[in-house]
Design a protein around this motif. Structure first.
Motif, PDB file in Angstrom:
ATOM      1  N   SER A  78     -26.503  -8.000  54.271  1.00  0.00           N
ATOM      2  CA  SER A  78     -27.782  -8.484  54.765  1.00  0.00           C
ATOM      3  C   SER A  78     -27.624  -9.755  55.585  1.00  0.00           C
ATOM      4  O   SER A  78     -28.240  -9.910  56.650  1.00  0.00           O
ATOM      5  N   PRO A  83     -30.011  -4.635  58.496  1.00  0.00           N
ATOM      6  CA  PRO A  83     -31.180  -4.510  57.604  1.00  0.00           C
ATOM      7  C   PRO A  83     -30.919  -3.512  56.473  1.00  0.00           C
ATOM      8  O   PRO A  83     -30.319  -2.457  56.683  1.00  0.00           O
ATOM      9  N   ILE A  84     -31.369  -3.881  55.288  1.00  0.00           N
ATOM     10  CA  ILE A  84     -31.277  -3.002  54.116  1.00  0.00           C
ATOM     11  C   ILE A  84     -32.694  -2.789  53.598  1.00  0.00           C
ATOM     12  O   ILE A  84     -33.466  -3.749  53.453  1.00  0.00           O
ATOM     13  N   ASN A 104     -32.760 -10.875  50.935  1.00  0.00           N
ATOM     14  CA  ASN A 104     -33.429 -10.556  52.198  1.00  0.00           C
ATOM     15  C   ASN A 104     -33.492  -9.051  52.436  1.00  0.00           C
ATOM     16  O   ASN A 104     -33.258  -8.556  53.543  1.00  0.00           O
ATOM     17  N   ILE A 105     -33.792  -8.307  51.370  1.00  0.00           N
ATOM     18  CA  ILE A 105     -33.905  -6.850  51.432  1.00  0.00           C
ATOM     19  C   ILE A 105     -35.378  -6.469  51.287  1.00  0.00           C
ATOM     20  O   ILE A 105     -36.050  -6.906  50.349  1.00  0.00           O
TER      21      ILE A 105
END
Length: 250
Positions: A78, A83-84, A104-105
């Motif tokens: 991340s 992006p996850i 930040n998922i």
């Protein structure tokens, strides 16, 4: 989302880390982390479709112990700008900010539609969808009820986690027994659900987990249902290369 040439979108589901014990699931965790380490080189995005852990509950100041390698690798990916997206499953319903704030998922509690290049994807974990599974649907209402969550939060984590893990491994499917078999399109609830959704709007791919069985079912000439299998028996994952979607085994 536009997928650049040479990049891919990856999908995985149902690791159930911690089942039947943390010690026994540790080799599976290492294998999953190795996979993440490989795909980060050409991943445009990564979708995790739930039940990464066999049990996950976020207390106000505490999360379950363990799984450091997995969480660390997800943070690394991340932080690198990939992006996850995480869709909660029936074993990790109780996510409330930790993944978003620490890793930040993006976390989703319901299925969501995405478009990659010119292909439309309907994505979710898959629990409680379809015309049946009424017992689980009733249970899910209890699990997600704010009052019951508040009550569970007041259990000491050592007791609460142990109790939840004990209940979880009683389910043979979750424990990894090979009793998951294709039931036929008329009895596969997620196939029926996808067909009903197609009556409302076209989607090229319906991607789900939960079933613990890798499946590819043609719904019509232009739409497919794909179940990602699991990382207990099959070690299967999905990959979209910008044009086509396929299941692979690691």
């Amino acid at each position: 989302m536009n997928i650049p040439k040479g990049k891919k979108v990856y999908f995985a589901s149902d690791n159930h880390l911690g089942a039947p014990t943390k010690e026994e699931s540790f080799p599976r965790e290492k294998k999953f982390v190795a996979w993440l380490d490989e795909i980060k080189h050409d991943a445009a995005a990564i979708f995790l479709l739930g039940d990464l852990f066999d049990f996950w509950f976020e207390y106000k100041t505490v999360v379950p112990k363990g799984f450091t390698r997995t969480l660390g690798k997800l943070a690394e990916i991340s932080d690198s700008g990939i992006p996850i997206y995480y869709f909660v499953g029936n074993h990790d319903l109780w996510m409330h900010g930790y993944f978003e704030e620490e890793l930040n998922i993006d976390v989703f509690h319901k299925p969501k539609e995405f478009t990659f290049n010119d292909k439309s994807f309907f994505i979710g974990h898959g629990d409680g969808l379809g015309p049946h599974d009424k017992g689980y649907k009733r249970m899910k209402k209890i699990f997600t009820n704010p009052f019951f969550k508040w009550c569970f939060r007041w259990l000491h984590p050592d007791l609460g986690v142990k109790l939840a893990q004990y209940m979880s491994v009683k389910n043979k499917l979750i424990s990894g027994d090979d009793d998951a078999k294709f039931l036929g399109e008329d009895k596969e609830w997620l196939v029926q659900y996808a067909k009903r959704k197609l009556e409302e709007k076209h989607r090229d791919y319906f991607i789900f987990g939960h079933r613990h069985l890798p499946l590819e079912v043609k719904l019509n000439d232009h739409s497919s249902y794909i179940n990602l299998g699991d990382w207990i028996q099959y070690y299967t994952y999905g990959v979209f290369n910008g044009e086509n979607m396929e299941l692979k085994r690691y």
